[in-house]
Design an enzyme around this catalytic site. Structure first.
Site, PDB file in Angstrom:
ATOM      1  CE  LYS A  10      -3.798  -2.414   2.324  1.00  0.00           C
ATOM      2  NZ  LYS A  10      -4.792  -2.360   3.423  1.00  0.00           N
ATOM      3  CE1 TYR A  50      -9.098  -3.338   0.416  1.00  0.00           C
ATOM      4  CE2 TYR A  50      -8.412  -1.329  -0.707  1.00  0.00           C
ATOM      5  CZ  TYR A  50      -8.114  -2.432   0.078  1.00  0.00           C
ATOM      6  OH  TYR A  50      -6.823  -2.636   0.513  1.00  0.00           O
ATOM      7  CG  PHE A  58     -13.170   0.987   7.141  1.00  0.00           C
ATOM      8  CD1 PHE A  58     -12.646   0.409   5.990  1.00  0.00           C
ATOM      9  CD2 PHE A  58     -13.827   0.165   8.060  1.00  0.00           C
ATOM     10  CE1 PHE A  58     -12.773  -0.960   5.754  1.00  0.00           C
ATOM     11  CE2 PHE A  58     -13.964  -1.204   7.833  1.00  0.00           C
ATOM     12  CZ  PHE A  58     -13.435  -1.765   6.669  1.00  0.00           C
ATOM     13  NE  ARG A  86      -5.679 -14.074   4.532  1.00  0.00           N
ATOM     14  CZ  ARG A  86      -6.234 -12.871   4.607  1.00  0.00           C
ATOM     15  NH1 ARG A  86      -6.108 -12.003   3.628  1.00  0.00           N
ATOM     16  NH2 ARG A  86      -6.935 -12.521   5.673  1.00  0.00           N
ATOM     17  CB  THR A  92      -6.538  -7.299   9.118  1.00  0.00           C
ATOM     18  OG1 THR A  92      -6.829  -8.381   8.235  1.00  0.00           O
ATOM     19  CG2 THR A  92      -6.930  -5.997   8.437  1.00  0.00           C
ATOM     20  NE  ARG A 103      -1.730  -6.439   6.859  1.00  0.00           N
ATOM     21  CZ  ARG A 103      -2.568  -7.335   6.339  1.00  0.00           C
ATOM     22  NH1 ARG A 103      -2.786  -8.478   6.965  1.00  0.00           N
ATOM     23  NH2 ARG A 103      -3.195  -7.085   5.212  1.00  0.00           N
ATOM     24  CG  ASN A 113      -3.431  -2.973   6.723  1.00  0.00           C
ATOM     25  OD1 ASN A 113      -3.357  -2.384   5.654  1.00  0.00           O
ATOM     26  ND2 ASN A 113      -4.293  -3.951   6.936  1.00  0.00           N
ATOM     27  CG  HIS A 116      -5.083  -6.457  -0.243  1.00  0.00           C
ATOM     28  ND1 HIS A 116      -6.251  -6.681   0.449  1.00  0.00           N
ATOM     29  CD2 HIS A 116      -5.176  -7.191  -1.381  1.00  0.00           C
ATOM     30  CE1 HIS A 116      -7.011  -7.510  -0.260  1.00  0.00           C
ATOM     31  NE2 HIS A 116      -6.383  -7.835  -1.371  1.00  0.00           N
ATOM     32  CD  GLU A 127      -8.236  -9.449  -3.970  1.00  0.00           C
ATOM     33  OE1 GLU A 127      -7.068  -9.815  -3.720  1.00  0.00           O
ATOM     34  OE2 GLU A 127      -9.095  -9.242  -3.085  1.00  0.00           O
TER      35      GLU A 127
HETATM   36  P1  CMP Z   1      -7.065  -5.056   3.609  1.00  0.00           P
HETATM   37  O1  CMP Z   1      -6.512  -6.419   3.824  1.00  0.00           O
HETATM   38  O2  CMP Z   1      -6.501  -4.269   2.479  1.00  0.00           O
HETATM   39  O3  CMP Z   1      -8.649  -5.144   3.422  1.00  0.00           O
HETATM   40  C1  CMP Z   1      -9.548  -4.127   3.855  1.00  0.00           C
HETATM   41  C2  CMP Z   1      -8.851  -2.975   4.489  1.00  0.00           C
HETATM   42  O4  CMP Z   1      -9.634  -2.035   5.158  1.00  0.00           O
HETATM   43  C3  CMP Z   1      -7.915  -3.509   5.550  1.00  0.00           C
HETATM   44  O5  CMP Z   1      -6.832  -4.172   4.929  1.00  0.00           O
HETATM   45  C4  CMP Z   1      -7.590  -2.241   6.333  1.00  0.00           C
HETATM   46  O6  CMP Z   1      -6.396  -1.627   5.920  1.00  0.00           O
HETATM   47  C5  CMP Z   1      -8.737  -1.300   5.970  1.00  0.00           C
HETATM   48  N1  CMP Z   1      -9.369  -0.758   7.158  1.00  0.00           N
HETATM   49  C6  CMP Z   1      -9.334   0.537   7.521  1.00  0.00           C
HETATM   50  N2  CMP Z   1     -10.010   0.721   8.661  1.00  0.00           N
HETATM   51  C7  CMP Z   1     -10.484  -0.473   9.037  1.00  0.00           C
HETATM   52  C8  CMP Z   1     -11.256  -0.936  10.137  1.00  0.00           C
HETATM   53  N3  CMP Z   1     -11.686  -0.097  11.078  1.00  0.00           N
HETATM   54  N4  CMP Z   1     -11.521  -2.263  10.193  1.00  0.00           N
HETATM   55  C9  CMP Z   1     -11.091  -3.120   9.226  1.00  0.00           C
HETATM   56  N5  CMP Z   1     -10.370  -2.722   8.176  1.00  0.00           N
HETATM   57  C10 CMP Z   1     -10.061  -1.424   8.073  1.00  0.00           C
END
Ligand code: CMP
Length: 144
Positions: A10, A50, A58, A86, A92, A103, A113, A116, A127
């Site tokens: 990211k 997304y 969010f 993963r 996450t 992470r 974070n 992805h 994807e």
């Molecule tokens: P990712 O694996 O890219 O998939 C969804 C993304 O939403 C996740 O990583 C986070 O970076 C982002 N995100 C931002 N805020 C939140 C939140 N409050 N809860 C979960 N995901 C979030």
């Protein structure tokens, strides 16, 4: 089984100069890089990627973050690539991901974070198609 998975460093990871470190971790694990692109993400692509989070509070911040500066999008291939990638990424929320994971070592907050990765064979297929639409994604591709 041999799988392909979609991974994206990211904007925070790219800005902090972590692309090489992150790709290196996957490569040392034995996963092969089969496609890669440093790119500014169009708004429509971010929203499509997304789409499952569209109703979340969010979502707007997530899309504006992902489109804020370039990402490094790539495809990895190898045995159980989806779950292995993963595991290397960690959970996450970086506040809870284990030390030794990407992470866990480099992230602090869930919004930024670092990375992805696809979470299932279905999302990997979706994807890879979305991000590498016009490309043949294969390590064994012959040169012609
Ligand atoms: P990712 O694996 O890219 O998939 C969804 C993304 O939403 C996740 O990583 C986070 O970076 C982002 N995100 C931002 N805020 C939140 C939140 N409050 N809860 C979960 N995901 C979030």
């Amino acid at each position: 089984a041999v799988q392909k998975t979609f991974v994206m460093v990211k904007p925070d990871g790219v800005q902090r100069g972590l692309v090489g470190e992150i790709v290196s971790r996957f490569e040392r694990k034995g996963l092969k890089l089969v496609a890669a692109q440093l790119m500014q993400v169009p708004q429509a692509l971010a929203e499509e990627h997304y789409a499952e989070h569209k109703e979340r509070p969010f979502f707007k911040d997530l899309v504006s973050f992902i489109t804020s500066s370039p990402v490094f999008a790539f495809v990895l291939e190898g045995d159980n690539a989806i779950s292995v990638a993963r595991t290397l990424m960690g959970s996450t929320n970086p506040a809870e991901s284990a030390p030794g994971t990407i992470r866990g070592d480099f992230g602090l907050t869930i919004g930024m974070n670092i990375i992805h990765g696809s979470d299932s064979p279905e999302s990997a297929a979706r994807e890879i198609n979305l991000w590498f639409k016009n490309e043949t994604v294969s390590y064994d591709k012959s040169v012609d």
